[in-house]
Write a protein that holds these residues in place. Structure first.
Motif, PDB file in Angstrom:
ATOM      1  N   ILE A 143      39.675  79.767  32.585  1.00  0.00           N
ATOM      2  CA  ILE A 143      39.146  80.596  31.467  1.00  0.00           C
ATOM      3  C   ILE A 143      38.448  79.849  30.565  1.00  0.00           C
ATOM      4  CG2 ILE A 143      40.143  81.952  29.294  1.00  0.00           C
ATOM      5  CD1 ILE A 143      42.775  82.149  30.587  1.00  0.00           C
ATOM      6  N   PRO A 144      37.063  79.878  30.706  1.00  0.00           N
ATOM      7  CA  PRO A 144      36.116  78.935  30.266  1.00  0.00           C
ATOM      8  C   PRO A 144      36.048  79.163  28.508  1.00  0.00           C
ATOM      9  CG  PRO A 144      34.866  80.715  31.292  1.00  0.00           C
ATOM     10  CD  PRO A 144      36.231  81.054  31.427  1.00  0.00           C
ATOM     11  N   MET A 145      35.933  78.177  27.901  1.00  0.00           N
ATOM     12  CA  MET A 145      35.972  78.198  26.422  1.00  0.00           C
ATOM     13  C   MET A 145      34.405  77.599  26.101  1.00  0.00           C
ATOM     14  SD  MET A 145      39.624  76.706  24.826  1.00  0.00           S
ATOM     15  CE  MET A 145      39.505  75.049  25.772  1.00  0.00           C
ATOM     16  N   PRO A 146      33.646  78.420  25.812  1.00  0.00           N
ATOM     17  CA  PRO A 146      32.080  78.006  25.387  1.00  0.00           C
ATOM     18  C   PRO A 146      31.955  76.897  24.388  1.00  0.00           C
ATOM     19  CG  PRO A 146      32.001  80.271  25.747  1.00  0.00           C
ATOM     20  CD  PRO A 146      33.529  79.787  25.747  1.00  0.00           C
ATOM     21  N   LEU A 147      31.454  75.640  24.610  1.00  0.00           N
ATOM     22  CA  LEU A 147      31.141  74.594  23.455  1.00  0.00           C
ATOM     23  C   LEU A 147      29.546  74.917  22.991  1.00  0.00           C
ATOM     24  CD1 LEU A 147      32.780  71.486  24.985  1.00  0.00           C
ATOM     25  CD2 LEU A 147      33.891  72.934  23.680  1.00  0.00           C
ATOM     26  N   LEU A 148      29.613  75.372  21.844  1.00  0.00           N
ATOM     27  CA  LEU A 148      28.026  75.946  21.224  1.00  0.00           C
ATOM     28  C   LEU A 148      27.751  74.914  20.147  1.00  0.00           C
ATOM     29  CD1 LEU A 148      28.729  79.795  21.441  1.00  0.00           C
ATOM     30  CD2 LEU A 148      27.829  78.307  23.443  1.00  0.00           C
ATOM     31  N   ALA A 149      26.436  74.692  19.953  1.00  0.00           N
ATOM     32  CA  ALA A 149      26.130  73.742  18.934  1.00  0.00           C
ATOM     33  C   ALA A 149      26.242  74.443  17.469  1.00  0.00           C
ATOM     34  CB  ALA A 149      24.519  73.913  19.039  1.00  0.00           C
ATOM     35  N   GLN A 150      26.295  75.529  17.554  1.00  0.00           N
ATOM     36  CA  GLN A 150      26.723  76.325  15.952  1.00  0.00           C
ATOM     37  C   GLN A 150      28.010  75.992  15.594  1.00  0.00           C
ATOM     38  OE1 GLN A 150      25.522  78.235  18.616  1.00  0.00           O
ATOM     39  NE2 GLN A 150      26.295  80.371  18.484  1.00  0.00           N
ATOM     40  N   ASN A 151      29.040  75.600  16.583  1.00  0.00           N
ATOM     41  CA  ASN A 151      30.351  75.491  16.333  1.00  0.00           C
ATOM     42  C   ASN A 151      30.627  73.833  16.456  1.00  0.00           C
ATOM     43  OD1 ASN A 151      30.922  78.119  15.877  1.00  0.00           O
ATOM     44  ND2 ASN A 151      31.370  78.271  18.380  1.00  0.00           N
ATOM     45  N   GLY A 152      29.608  73.129  16.541  1.00  0.00           N
ATOM     46  CA  GLY A 152      29.655  71.582  16.586  1.00  0.00           C
ATOM     47  C   GLY A 152      30.403  71.219  17.869  1.00  0.00           C
ATOM     48  N   PHE A 153      30.127  72.026  18.932  1.00  0.00           N
ATOM     49  CA  PHE A 153      30.715  71.804  20.304  1.00  0.00           C
ATOM     50  C   PHE A 153      32.110  71.527  20.184  1.00  0.00           C
ATOM     51  CE2 PHE A 153      26.277  70.176  20.311  1.00  0.00           C
ATOM     52  CZ  PHE A 153      25.721  71.012  21.387  1.00  0.00           C
ATOM     53  N   LEU A 154      32.889  72.507  19.478  1.00  0.00           N
ATOM     54  CA  LEU A 154      34.398  72.627  19.375  1.00  0.00           C
ATOM     55  C   LEU A 154      34.560  74.037  19.911  1.00  0.00           C
ATOM     56  CD1 LEU A 154      35.186  71.195  15.983  1.00  0.00           C
ATOM     57  CD2 LEU A 154      35.647  70.000  18.153  1.00  0.00           C
TER      58      LEU A 154
END
Ligand code: PLP
Length: 392
Positions: A143-154
């Protein structure tokens, strides 16, 4: 010829084939490449650790199997003492620590110890590929959890559908993070522990880069969260901490049942590490830090970050890990962009897509630059990128 197991088909094709081809071509043509690809310390292991190994290797008692329950007690005790000094968390070396043949080995086997066919695991994307590949090989579902820039890669834990979280068994985290260079706060770890408690998940934090940090920043441990020992396991490594990647030594710490499960699996697969290496690692953690390497990495980081920013490339400045996770300019894809950097500037970087779907649009640059003494190769990389005109 008999075919390998079907699970082997879960291993994804080598994504960097094109980059590897271009690299081989450039080297064959005698080009001078600046390799910002490999994440492996270029500096030697500090001499006193090598000396400790030599002394330990001369003792015949280290020449036999390590028949201790979880690895040389000298190392596990030294590691737990360090952990108490470093994070203020007391651990029992007999039940809450386990010797690993490098953290990669432990991380891979952890998936096998917990994942049955059909079981699910929450895994960050992008991520170090070991979590995903071993989950898939064990028959599990990612189950992938995207790490996105807007969430500080959390990962945004609140956005994980509750029924998916309940179905999963493991939540994988990695901070300080490869490839994004992101760090996690203790508050984030608190949320993650709470989430795992609520959904009955084992939290697996890969802390291989916990001691690679700059500007006075000190990464927290997930085990600092009160009650984390009920739900969490954390993986540590001597590799990046002391330039010891080739030595293959790490330690897992945390939840007693999870340590026992991993130990049970491992004791049916490996026979621990050469005891002399365990003793040298115990010496290292008792006596040394790795300041000179960190200072050098920081010099390189500043040259690259400031230089690239001056060219108009808005790259982030990592506080920890030796990676710069740079957004690919002008909406280009990461593989062709990395190919152009290699061919037109002689600078090798890793395309972000290799770390997962959400790694697309980025390239990873490593500060472990072979042949660089004090940042001059990093300065040269910046100059070559400028001269190539790739940034437009
Ligand atoms: N975890 C992460 C995120 C890594 O990047 C690496 C190595 O690159 C490892 C773990 C494995 O380290 P080792 O097996 O050398 O301890």
């Amino acid at each position: 010829m008999v075919q390998p197991a079907r699970r082997m088909q879960q291993i994804p094709p080598y994504l960097f084939g094109e980059i590897a081809r271009l690299k081989a071509k450039a080297l064959a043509e005698g080009k001078d490449l600046i390799d910002l690809g490999i994440g492996d310390p270029d500096q030697p292991t500090p001499a006193p650790i090598v000396q400790a190994l030599c002394e330990a290797a001369a003792d015949p008692r280290t020449h036999r199997y390590d028949e201790t329950p979880a690895g040389e007690p000298e190392l596990l005790e030294a590691f737990c003492e360090w952990f108490a000094r470093r994070f203020g968390v007391e651990l029992d070396p007999a039940t809450q620590a386990l010797l690993l043949i490098g953290s990669k080995e432990g991380l891979a086997h952890l998936a096998w110890a917990y994942i049955d066919p059909g079981d699910a695991a929450l895994i960050p994307d992008p991520a170090y590929t070991v979590y995903r590949v071993n989950t898939l090989m064990a028959g599990g579902r990612v189950i992938p959890m995207p790490l996105l820039a807007q969430n500080g890669f959390l990962p945004d834990l609140a956005s994980v559908p509750s029924e998916e979280a309940h179905r999963a068994k493991l939540l994988w985290l990695n901070y300080p993070n490869n490839p994004t260079g992101a760090t996690a706060t203790l508050e984030f770890y608190q949320q993650a522990v709470e989430f795992c408690r609520e959904h009955n998940l084992l939290l697996v934090n890969d802390a291989a880069y916990s001691e690679v940090s700059f500007d006075g920043y000190r990464a927290p441990s997930v085990l600092q969260v009160p009650g984390a020992l009920d739900v969490a396991l954390e993986f540590h490594s001597f590799s990046k901490m002391y330039n010891m990647t080739g030595w293959r030594i790490g330690v897992a710490v945390g939840n007693t049942q999870a340590i026992a499960a991993l130990n049970k699996l491992k004791s049916n697969i490996d026979s621990k590490q050469f005891p002399a290496i365990s003793r040298a690692a115990a010496f290292a953690i008792r006596n040394l830090d790795n300041r000179p390497t960190l200072e050098l990495l920081q010099v390189r980081r500043d040259i690259l970050v400031n230089g690239l920013r001056a060219l108009g490339w808005d790259v982030p400045c990592p506080q920890a890990t030796f990676y710069i996770w740079a957004p690919v300019p002008n909406g280009q894809k990461s593989i062709p962009f990395a190919g152009r950097l290699l061919e037109e500037a002689g600078v090798l970087v890793i395309p972000g897509i290799g770390y997962g779907e959400h790694g697309e649009g980025y390239v990873r640059m490593s500060l472990t630059v072979m042949g660089d003494r004090r940042g001059e190769r990093c300065a040269e990389a910046v100059e070559r990128i400028r001269a190539s005109g790739i940034l437009g």
